[in-house]
Design an enzyme around this catalytic site. Structure first.
Site, mmCIF file in Angstrom:
data_model
loop_
_atom_site.group_PDB
_atom_site.id
_atom_site.type_symbol
_atom_site.label_atom_id
_atom_site.label_comp_id
_atom_site.label_asym_id
_atom_site.label_seq_id
_atom_site.Cartn_x
_atom_site.Cartn_y
_atom_site.Cartn_z
ATOM 1 N N CYS A 4 0.939 -1.291 -0.144
ATOM 2 C CA CYS A 4 0.083 0.099 0.071
ATOM 3 C C CYS A 4 0.849 1.142 -0.075
ATOM 4 C CB CYS A 4 -0.889 0.070 1.187
ATOM 5 S SG CYS A 4 -1.746 1.522 1.484
ATOM 6 N N CYS A 7 0.484 3.485 3.057
ATOM 7 C CA CYS A 7 1.253 2.890 4.176
ATOM 8 C C CYS A 7 2.608 2.894 4.284
ATOM 9 C CB CYS A 7 0.499 1.307 4.553
ATOM 10 S SG CYS A 7 -0.989 1.157 5.012
ATOM 11 N N ASP A 30 -0.484 16.114 -2.585
ATOM 12 C CA ASP A 30 -0.687 15.364 -3.478
ATOM 13 C C ASP A 30 0.508 15.419 -4.852
ATOM 14 O OD1 ASP A 30 -3.406 13.671 -4.679
ATOM 15 O OD2 ASP A 30 -1.945 14.088 -6.098
ATOM 16 N N HIS A 46 -4.094 1.459 8.111
ATOM 17 C CA HIS A 46 -4.897 1.123 6.838
ATOM 18 C C HIS A 46 -6.297 1.024 6.992
ATOM 19 C CE1 HIS A 46 -4.539 -0.206 2.727
ATOM 20 N NE2 HIS A 46 -5.645 -0.942 3.075
ATOM 21 N N ASN A 96 -13.202 9.900 -2.610
ATOM 22 C CA ASN A 96 -13.560 8.957 -3.551
ATOM 23 C C ASN A 96 -13.673 7.642 -3.176
ATOM 24 O OD1 ASN A 96 -13.718 10.905 -5.504
ATOM 25 N ND2 ASN A 96 -11.112 10.711 -5.723
ATOM 26 N N GLY A 102 -14.297 6.844 -8.365
ATOM 27 C CA GLY A 102 -13.090 7.597 -8.940
ATOM 28 C C GLY A 102 -11.774 7.304 -7.945
ATOM 29 N N HIS A 107 -6.201 3.294 -0.041
ATOM 30 C CA HIS A 107 -6.071 3.637 1.362
ATOM 31 C C HIS A 107 -6.844 4.997 1.822
ATOM 32 C CE1 HIS A 107 -3.209 4.065 5.089
ATOM 33 N NE2 HIS A 107 -4.071 5.018 5.098
ATOM 34 N N HIS A 109 -8.455 8.347 1.845
ATOM 35 C CA HIS A 109 -7.916 9.652 1.743
ATOM 36 C C HIS A 109 -8.802 10.536 1.681
ATOM 37 C CE1 HIS A 109 -7.290 7.533 -2.025
ATOM 38 N NE2 HIS A 109 -7.360 8.895 -2.350
ATOM 39 N N HIS A 111 -9.331 14.427 0.060
ATOM 40 C CA HIS A 111 -8.656 15.250 -0.848
ATOM 41 C C HIS A 111 -9.006 16.725 -0.184
ATOM 42 C CE1 HIS A 111 -7.522 13.014 -4.298
ATOM 43 N NE2 HIS A 111 -8.549 12.177 -3.710
HETATM 44 P P1 5GP Z 1 -8.127 8.778 -5.716
HETATM 45 O O1 5GP Z 1 -8.217 8.981 -6.974
HETATM 46 O O2 5GP Z 1 -7.674 7.448 -5.181
HETATM 47 O O3 5GP Z 1 -9.023 9.520 -4.612
HETATM 48 O O4 5GP Z 1 -6.711 9.736 -5.269
HETATM 49 C C1 5GP Z 1 -5.666 9.262 -5.262
HETATM 50 C C2 5GP Z 1 -4.627 10.403 -5.358
HETATM 51 O O5 5GP Z 1 -3.379 9.915 -4.793
HETATM 52 C C3 5GP Z 1 -4.319 11.112 -6.510
HETATM 53 O O6 5GP Z 1 -4.760 12.434 -6.621
HETATM 54 C C4 5GP Z 1 -2.835 10.876 -6.861
HETATM 55 O O7 5GP Z 1 -2.246 11.978 -7.443
HETATM 56 C C5 5GP Z 1 -2.206 10.799 -5.531
HETATM 57 N N1 5GP Z 1 -1.038 9.783 -5.477
HETATM 58 C C6 5GP Z 1 -0.862 8.692 -6.004
HETATM 59 N N2 5GP Z 1 0.386 8.131 -5.568
HETATM 60 C C7 5GP Z 1 0.993 9.121 -4.952
HETATM 61 C C8 5GP Z 1 2.304 8.978 -4.263
HETATM 62 O O8 5GP Z 1 2.986 8.253 -4.243
HETATM 63 N N3 5GP Z 1 2.435 10.250 -3.448
HETATM 64 C C9 5GP Z 1 1.551 11.344 -3.224
HETATM 65 N N4 5GP Z 1 1.879 12.219 -2.610
HETATM 66 N N5 5GP Z 1 0.413 11.399 -4.004
HETATM 67 C C10 5GP Z 1 0.083 10.131 -4.694
HETATM 68 ZN ZN ZN Z 2 -2.538 1.684 3.650
#
Ligand code: 5GP
Ligand code: ZN
Length: 124
Positions: A4, A7, A30, A46, A96, A102, A107, A109, A111
């Site tokens: 993950c 994580c 991000d 997690h 999301n 989306g 994990h 999160h 935004h």
């Molecule tokens: P989701 O679409 O799952 O809601 O958003 C995932 C977010 O995680 C995306 O905006 C993507 O740019 C961000 N993201 C993915 N991998 C990484 C990473 O390794 N580091 C950081 N800082 N952000 C990440």
């Molecule tokens: Zn995780």
């Protein structure tokens, strides 16, 4: 959780631009920002998706949401009201869940988006 990415960020196994940390939460920038300010707030423990959350997660979910205005103030995107009562600034929070929601990283999160528009790919 093995494999993950968030994580691994919590464990400092991969780098991230951390803007907040406490015993329960981590917030970081991000990697592919969709807005001038784009932060992610995650629980250190997690949880794959909001869909897995129950009443047992209410406290940590509340902490995540309550952190957003603090981060907004610290990152210059909070709602401002001038002496004439005109408001400016502000931010958007988003979680999301699942493919149709989306979600790309499994994990949980939150935004936090802010800064001058337009914001890439966010017509919401
Ligand atoms: P989701 O679409 O799952 O809601 O958003 C995932 C977010 O995680 C995306 O905006 C993507 O740019 C961000 N993201 C993915 N991998 C990484 C990473 O390794 N580091 C950081 N800082 N952000 C990440
Ligand atoms: Zn995780």
């Amino acid at each position: 959780m093995d494999n993950c990415i968030f994580c691994k960020i919590v464990a400092k196994q991969i780098p991230a631009a951390v803007v907040y940390e406490d015993d329960d939460l981590l917030a970081f920038k991000d990697i592919n920002p969709a807005a001038p300010v784009h932060l992610l707030v995650i629980p250190k423990q997690h949880v794959a998706t909001l869909s897995d959350c129950t009443d047992a997660h209410a406290a940590v979910l509340g902490k995540m949401l309550a952190l957003a205005p603090k981060l907004a103030k610290e990152n210059g995107i909070d709602v401002k009201t001038d002496a004439n009562g005109n408001t400016s600034g502000g931010f958007k929070t988003l979680i999301n869940a699942g493919p149709d929601g989306g979600q790309e990283v499994y994990h949980l999160h939150l935004h936090v988006y802010g800064g001058p528009r337009p914001w890439r790919g966010l017509n919401i």
